[in-house]
Design a protein around this motif. Structure first.
Motif, PDB file in Angstrom:
ATOM      1  N   LYS A  36     -42.621 -18.379  18.316  1.00 35.48           N
ATOM      2  CA  LYS A  36     -41.770 -18.817  19.423  1.00 35.48           C
ATOM      3  C   LYS A  36     -41.506 -17.677  20.386  1.00 35.48           C
ATOM      4  CE  LYS A  36     -37.132 -20.682  20.314  1.00 35.48           C
ATOM      5  NZ  LYS A  36     -35.855 -21.130  19.692  1.00 35.48           N
ATOM      6  N   ASN A  37     -41.434 -16.439  19.859  1.00 31.16           N
ATOM      7  CA  ASN A  37     -41.180 -15.262  20.693  1.00 31.16           C
ATOM      8  C   ASN A  37     -42.472 -14.560  21.126  1.00 31.16           C
ATOM      9  OD1 ASN A  37     -38.049 -14.536  20.760  1.00 31.16           O
ATOM     10  ND2 ASN A  37     -38.499 -15.430  18.763  1.00 31.16           N
ATOM     11  N   HIS A  38     -43.614 -15.200  20.846  1.00 29.57           N
ATOM     12  CA  HIS A  38     -44.927 -14.707  21.277  1.00 29.57           C
ATOM     13  C   HIS A  38     -45.171 -13.271  20.806  1.00 29.57           C
ATOM     14  CE1 HIS A  38     -44.990 -18.245  23.843  1.00 29.57           C
ATOM     15  NE2 HIS A  38     -43.829 -17.853  24.382  1.00 29.57           N
ATOM     16  N   LEU A  39     -44.918 -13.048  19.516  1.00 34.17           N
ATOM     17  CA  LEU A  39     -45.091 -11.711  18.941  1.00 34.17           C
ATOM     18  C   LEU A  39     -46.171 -11.725  17.872  1.00 34.17           C
ATOM     19  CD1 LEU A  39     -41.321 -10.745  18.437  1.00 34.17           C
ATOM     20  CD2 LEU A  39     -42.855  -9.907  20.242  1.00 34.17           C
ATOM     21  N   SER A  40     -46.916 -10.611  17.808  1.00 33.19           N
ATOM     22  CA  SER A  40     -47.852 -10.439  16.688  1.00 33.19           C
ATOM     23  C   SER A  40     -47.053 -10.007  15.469  1.00 33.19           C
ATOM     24  CB  SER A  40     -48.888  -9.376  17.037  1.00 33.19           C
ATOM     25  OG  SER A  40     -48.248  -8.113  17.201  1.00 33.19           O
ATOM     26  N   GLN A  41     -47.700 -10.017  14.303  1.00 37.24           N
ATOM     27  CA  GLN A  41     -46.985  -9.594  13.101  1.00 37.24           C
ATOM     28  C   GLN A  41     -46.537  -8.134  13.192  1.00 37.24           C
ATOM     29  OE1 GLN A  41     -49.830 -10.736   9.997  1.00 37.24           O
ATOM     30  NE2 GLN A  41     -48.369 -12.324   9.314  1.00 37.24           N
ATOM     31  N   SER A  42     -47.380  -7.293  13.780  1.00 38.88           N
ATOM     32  CA  SER A  42     -47.007  -5.877  13.885  1.00 38.88           C
ATOM     33  C   SER A  42     -45.836  -5.695  14.847  1.00 38.88           C
ATOM     34  CB  SER A  42     -48.207  -5.046  14.342  1.00 38.88           C
ATOM     35  OG  SER A  42     -48.690  -5.519  15.592  1.00 38.88           O
ATOM     36  N   ALA A  43     -45.841  -6.438  15.981  1.00 34.52           N
ATOM     37  CA  ALA A  43     -44.736  -6.338  16.936  1.00 34.52           C
ATOM     38  C   ALA A  43     -43.449  -6.899  16.337  1.00 34.52           C
ATOM     39  CB  ALA A  43     -45.095  -7.070  18.224  1.00 34.52           C
ATOM     40  N   PHE A  44     -43.600  -7.989  15.582  1.00 31.87           N
ATOM     41  CA  PHE A  44     -42.447  -8.602  14.918  1.00 31.87           C
ATOM     42  C   PHE A  44     -41.829  -7.617  13.929  1.00 31.87           C
ATOM     43  CE2 PHE A  44     -39.859 -12.137  14.065  1.00 31.87           C
ATOM     44  CZ  PHE A  44     -39.776 -12.400  12.707  1.00 31.87           C
ATOM     45  N   ALA A  45     -42.689  -6.939  13.158  1.00 31.58           N
ATOM     46  CA  ALA A  45     -42.218  -5.952  12.180  1.00 31.58           C
ATOM     47  C   ALA A  45     -41.516  -4.796  12.881  1.00 31.58           C
ATOM     48  CB  ALA A  45     -43.396  -5.456  11.347  1.00 31.58           C
ATOM     49  N   GLU A  46     -42.080  -4.348  14.017  1.00 25.76           N
ATOM     50  CA  GLU A  46     -41.487  -3.228  14.742  1.00 25.76           C
ATOM     51  C   GLU A  46     -40.094  -3.588  15.267  1.00 25.76           C
ATOM     52  OE1 GLU A  46     -44.030  -1.689  17.727  1.00 25.76           O
ATOM     53  OE2 GLU A  46     -42.517  -0.327  18.563  1.00 25.76           O
ATOM     54  N   ARG A  47     -39.943  -4.830  15.805  1.00 28.41           N
ATOM     55  CA  ARG A  47     -38.646  -5.259  16.334  1.00 28.41           C
ATOM     56  C   ARG A  47     -37.592  -5.274  15.235  1.00 28.41           C
ATOM     57  NH1 ARG A  47     -38.831  -8.682  20.981  1.00 28.41           N
ATOM     58  NH2 ARG A  47     -36.573  -9.017  20.612  1.00 28.41           N
ATOM     59  N   LEU A  48     -38.011  -5.616  14.008  1.00 29.41           N
ATOM     60  CA  LEU A  48     -37.054  -5.706  12.904  1.00 29.41           C
ATOM     61  C   LEU A  48     -36.915  -4.392  12.140  1.00 29.41           C
ATOM     62  CD1 LEU A  48     -38.022  -9.227  11.466  1.00 29.41           C
ATOM     63  CD2 LEU A  48     -35.938  -8.634  12.716  1.00 29.41           C
ATOM     64  N   TYR A  73     -44.795  -5.729   4.691  1.00 28.26           N
ATOM     65  CA  TYR A  73     -43.627  -6.474   4.213  1.00 28.26           C
ATOM     66  C   TYR A  73     -43.493  -7.793   4.969  1.00 28.26           C
ATOM     67  CZ  TYR A  73     -38.787  -7.340   2.739  1.00 28.26           C
ATOM     68  OH  TYR A  73     -37.661  -7.878   2.204  1.00 28.26           O
ATOM     69  N   ILE A  74     -43.746  -7.773   6.287  1.00 30.47           N
ATOM     70  CA  ILE A  74     -43.687  -9.001   7.084  1.00 30.47           C
ATOM     71  C   ILE A  74     -44.767  -9.974   6.610  1.00 30.47           C
ATOM     72  CG2 ILE A  74     -44.163  -9.933   9.379  1.00 30.47           C
ATOM     73  CD1 ILE A  74     -41.360  -8.914   9.066  1.00 30.47           C
ATOM     74  N   CYS A  75     -45.963  -9.466   6.327  1.00 28.91           N
ATOM     75  CA  CYS A  75     -47.039 -10.336   5.822  1.00 28.91           C
ATOM     76  C   CYS A  75     -46.624 -11.013   4.519  1.00 28.91           C
ATOM     77  CB  CYS A  75     -48.312  -9.526   5.619  1.00 28.91           C
ATOM     78  SG  CYS A  75     -49.092  -8.973   7.146  1.00 28.91           S
ATOM     79  N   GLN A  76     -46.018 -10.234   3.623  1.00 28.68           N
ATOM     80  CA  GLN A  76     -45.579 -10.800   2.347  1.00 28.68           C
ATOM     81  C   GLN A  76     -44.478 -11.843   2.537  1.00 28.68           C
ATOM     82  OE1 GLN A  76     -44.592  -7.056   0.462  1.00 28.68           O
ATOM     83  NE2 GLN A  76     -46.418  -7.139  -0.839  1.00 28.68           N
ATOM     84  N   LEU A  77     -43.547 -11.599   3.464  1.00 29.10           N
ATOM     85  CA  LEU A  77     -42.484 -12.561   3.735  1.00 29.10           C
ATOM     86  C   LEU A  77     -43.048 -13.866   4.285  1.00 29.10           C
ATOM     87  CD1 LEU A  77     -39.687 -10.332   5.370  1.00 29.10           C
ATOM     88  CD2 LEU A  77     -39.679 -11.335   3.081  1.00 29.10           C
ATOM     89  N   GLU A  78     -43.989 -13.753   5.242  1.00 33.61           N
ATOM     90  CA  GLU A  78     -44.539 -14.955   5.869  1.00 33.61           C
ATOM     91  C   GLU A  78     -45.404 -15.762   4.902  1.00 33.61           C
ATOM     92  OE1 GLU A  78     -44.684 -13.773  10.595  1.00 33.61           O
ATOM     93  OE2 GLU A  78     -46.476 -14.542   9.601  1.00 33.61           O
ATOM     94  N   ASN A  79     -45.924 -15.141   3.885  1.00 30.46           N
ATOM     95  CA  ASN A  79     -46.745 -15.849   2.901  1.00 30.46           C
ATOM     96  C   ASN A  79     -45.953 -16.220   1.646  1.00 30.46           C
ATOM     97  OD1 ASN A  79     -49.635 -15.921   3.960  1.00 30.46           O
ATOM     98  ND2 ASN A  79     -49.096 -13.768   4.268  1.00 30.46           N
ATOM     99  N   ASN A  80     -44.631 -16.101   1.727  1.00 29.51           N
ATOM    100  CA  ASN A  80     -43.738 -16.450   0.621  1.00 29.51           C
ATOM    101  C   ASN A  80     -44.025 -15.659  -0.653  1.00 29.51           C
ATOM    102  OD1 ASN A  80     -42.077 -18.268   1.938  1.00 29.51           O
ATOM    103  ND2 ASN A  80     -43.285 -20.067   1.362  1.00 29.51           N
ATOM    104  N   GLN A  81     -44.542 -14.433  -0.466  1.00 28.82           N
ATOM    105  CA  GLN A  81     -44.778 -13.562  -1.614  1.00 28.82           C
ATOM    106  C   GLN A  81     -43.568 -12.693  -1.929  1.00 28.82           C
ATOM    107  OE1 GLN A  81     -48.271 -11.427  -0.376  1.00 28.82           O
ATOM    108  NE2 GLN A  81     -49.666 -13.135  -0.832  1.00 28.82           N
TER     109      GLN A  81
END
Length: 474
Positions: A17-29, A35-43
């Motif tokens: 919704k915020n038009h972010l890549s996983q790396s940009a999303f991780a950087e913002r947070l 860690y973001i990859c694991q969260l998005e894959n319910n790992q």
């Protein structure tokens, strides 16, 4: 143990919704890419600190990630996949539903929305059919089992001759007397079928429980004589007169479904029990002599107000008919749980019934018998009575069932009822305009209307307002 909060799909939707890549999303947070990859894959489960960062950085509402929302979705999907009329015998396990909710919640929400739309369209279609064809025509959807069973009784005018005559003959053979029926039926079950009747636990909701292996019938101990007799007669019908039940259901294609057939057979067994306690000829004679006074008939046969109302609606034997009556039972929420009509009164199948009917006012005056002259949109007038009843109780915490019953006949026959005394039936002092239900009622001036009529365009006007909630074009 607290369930881990897995919210991969919700995080992915927020990132996209915020038009972010996983790396940009991780950087913002301030989190690592892995860690973001694991969260998005319910790992990995989402921690409280991550939730806090989400609210601070993206101003999201935590309710979007609530487990309550997931539980609601799980419950709604479970109901959908239990609806055999829609999905047939589709085998979807709770685990499959759980995976759907936690993996693709957007798809789960869409499925729920589509199901609700389907129910709405079914109701709209049936309301239109009711409006233009009356209750003799069915829309091309499979009814629910309880609706199909109810329609079965209505098609037979709530009268089943073979069952009724068999019950009447047995009542005569066994010399059943009001107030002493239970002992006689207990003896019949013991001698003819080897069945012992015993009292069960006091604190139970079960009225009757039959143990076929032990040949034992357990009854709730608080039941009175007539109630015990009714339960024993119901079980007796299943045991000794199953052939009559099968015969009554034999030519009914609408009862092909197992659940519908079970409900119909149960209703027929109850019919037999009522006919055994209130034999047709004797009851009809008493009803005529007492001018259909329900309370007098209660005392004469020592049964409930409800039992008398039911029996009055079944007096349709050829050559010995009583006054043709309708019967309706409603609860305080307006749900109609029983409706039969031996006259021309039309009940809508969908959308509830008319709030102007005096059967709803009965709750405000408990135990009082209310009378009413009502007129349907086609001009047919009916005279009816209504009263609230209560079942259960016996202690402070015991559950109670509260209903209101209404029975009545066409105005031309009202003089045969004691309740019409004092009414000028040629020019009634008060006539209440009622309808079959808001969604199928054509009245345009009703101030009590809860819904607009199906298939009618509403009048758009910014410059006036009326007591009538929904005004129609033309």
């Amino acid at each position: 143990m607290t369930r881990k909060l897995l919210m991969g799909p919700a995080l992915r939707r927020l990132r996209e919704k915020n038009h972010l890549s996983q790396s940009a999303f991780a950087e913002r947070l301030g989190l690592s890419f892995s860690y973001i990859c694991q969260l998005e894959n319910n790992q990995r489960p989402v921690t409280a600190s991550v939730l806090l960062k989400l609210t601070q950085v993206f101003q999201v509402d935590l309710s979007d990630f609530s487990e309550d929302r997931n539980r609601r979705l799980l419950g709604e999907l479970d109901a959908i996949f239990r609806d055999q009329g829609l999905v047939g015998d589709a085998s979807v396990s709770p685990a499959d539903i759980d995976r759907m909710v936690h993996t693709v919640p957007a798809l789960a929400e869409t499925l729920v929305a589509l199901y609700q739309k389907q129910l709405h369209l079914q109701e709209e279609l049936q309301q239109l059919v009711d409006r233009f064809y009356g209750d003799s025509q069915q829309a091309a959807q499979a009814p629910f089992p309880h609706e199909a069973a109810r329609d079965f009784f209505n098609r037979h005018d709530n009268y089943f001759d073979a069952l009724d005559r068999q019950a009447e003959q047995l009542a005569q053979d066994w010399a059943l007397q009001p107030g002493r029926r239970a002992a006689a039926l207990r003896e019949q079950l013991q001698q003819a079928h080897g069945i012992e009747v015993v009292a069960g636990e006091a604190n139970t909701l079960e009225l009757r429980q039959y143990d076929a292996r032990r040949r034992r019938l357990v009854l709730k101990p608080q039941l009175g004589d007539a109630q015990q007799a009714f339960q024993m007669a119901t079980q007796l019908c299943f045991l000794a007169h199953g052939d009559l039940l099968d015969q009554a259901c034999a030519d009914e294609t609408a009862l092909a479904d197992a659940q519908t057939r079970t409900l119909a057979r149960q209703g027929l067994a109850h019919y037999f029990a009522g006919a055994l306690l209130l034999p047709y000829g004797e009851f009809l004679q008493a009803a005529r002599s007492m001018r259909y006074d329900v309370e007098q008939l209660q005392r004469r046969f020592q049964v409930s107000f409800e039992s008398v109302c039911h029996r009055l609606s079944t007096l349709q034997r050829s050559g010995a008919r009583g006054v043709p009556m309708y019967l309706i039972r409603v609860d305080q929420a307006g749900n109609v749980s029983k409706r039969q009509s031996a006259n021309s009164l039309h009940f809508a199948r969908h959308g509830g019934t008319c709030p102007l009917w005096h059967v709803f006012e009965a709750f405000a005056q408990p135990g009082q018998i209310l009378t009413q002259v009502a007129e349907m949109p086609d001009g047919t007038r009916y005279f009816g009575i209504a009263r609230s009843v209560q079942r259960g109780g016996g202690s402070f915490h015991a559950p109670r069932k509260r209903f209101a019953f209404g029975i009545g006949c066409e105005l031309a026959q009202a003089r045969e009822l004691v309740y019409a005394d004092g009414w000028d039936l040629q020019q009634p002092r008060a006539i209440t305009p009622i309808g079959p239900g808001c969604r199928v009622c054509p009245r345009t001036d009703c101030v009590q209307r809860a819904f607009p009529p199906a298939g009618k365009p509403l009048h758009n006007d910014d410059f006036s307002e009326s007591l009538v909630s929904y005004r129609l074009e033309g």
